[in-house]
Motif scaffolding. Structure first.
Motif, short mmCIF file in Angstrom:
data_model
loop_
_atom_site.label_atom_id
_atom_site.label_comp_id
_atom_site.label_asym_id
_atom_site.label_seq_id
_atom_site.Cartn_x
_atom_site.Cartn_y
_atom_site.Cartn_z
N TRP A 101 -5.35 6.30 8.89
CA TRP A 101 -4.56 5.11 8.56
C TRP A 101 -5.12 3.79 9.04
CZ3 TRP A 101 0.84 4.53 6.53
CH2 TRP A 101 1.02 5.73 5.82
N GLN B 31 2.57 4.42 14.76
CA GLN B 31 3.60 4.10 15.59
C GLN B 31 3.77 4.99 16.86
OE1 GLN B 31 7.64 4.66 13.53
NE2 GLN B 31 8.55 4.14 15.53
N VAL C 179 4.81 6.22 8.12
CA VAL C 179 3.59 5.88 8.98
C VAL C 179 3.56 6.83 10.16
CG1 VAL C 179 2.83 4.44 10.83
CG2 VAL C 179 3.88 3.28 8.77
#
Length: 172
Positions: free
Chosen positions: A96, A100, A64
């Motif tokens: 995406w 994060q 991520v």
């Protein structure tokens, strides 16, 4: 001047059954609305920003995207660090749809308290969660977001979505 308490509608989402409740049933086959064909699989981005399809994830280590808020807010506008982090944010959001965030300044204890509350909510009986079910003219509440047709493929998840800011959009 507009009424500060006037509701703003950010879109609607069709109401779909709870995935948690579906998962509790003894089903032997995943319902078709939750199965994506090969051409419908999402594209993933590797840590070196090259596109990788799900059919061959071993070509790169997938992770991520991580965005460092300190690099965005504590460095000089236009610096190479700022530009690099801004580019990572752009790529993460575009490719995406999520990322994060690190160095955000939120205490670990507050995050742990929040996590504990979220787990508690999703452990409630369905009758309790249904009191907070989404309404068709709103995205807020328990359910799924952005379901716009009965034929649409669904995510294998349940959500609880709530506006927190600005304060005038909050619904108790």
């Amino acid at each position: 001047m507009e009424n500060q308490n006037e509701a703003i509608n950010f879109g609607r989402s069709l109401i779909v059954p709870s995935v948690q409740e579906l998962a509790k049933k003894s089903i032997t086959k995943i319902p078709p609305r939750y199965v994506c064909q090969d051409h419908q699989k999402p594209l993933l981005i590797s840590s070196d920003d090259t596109s990788v399809g799900l059919e061959n994830p071993s070509t790169s280590t997938l992770s991520v995207p991580v965005i460092d808020l300190d690099s965005l807010f504590a460095t000089a506008f236009g610096s190479s660090t700022y530009s690099s982090e801004l580019n990572k944010l752009h790529t993460a959001a575009k490719a995406w749809g999520f990322f994060q965030v690190i160095n955000h300044g939120i205490s670990e204890s507050l995050l742990e308290d929040f996590k504990r509350e979220v787990f508690s909510f999703f452990k409630l009986l369905i009758e309790e969660k249904q009191k907070l079910w989404q309404e068709e003219d709103s995205q807020e509440g328990f359910g799924q977001l952005f379901v716009v047709s009965d034929e649409q493929k669904l995510d294998w998840c349940d959500l609880f979505y709530k506006f927190t800011l600005p304060h005038n959009l909050r619904k108790s």
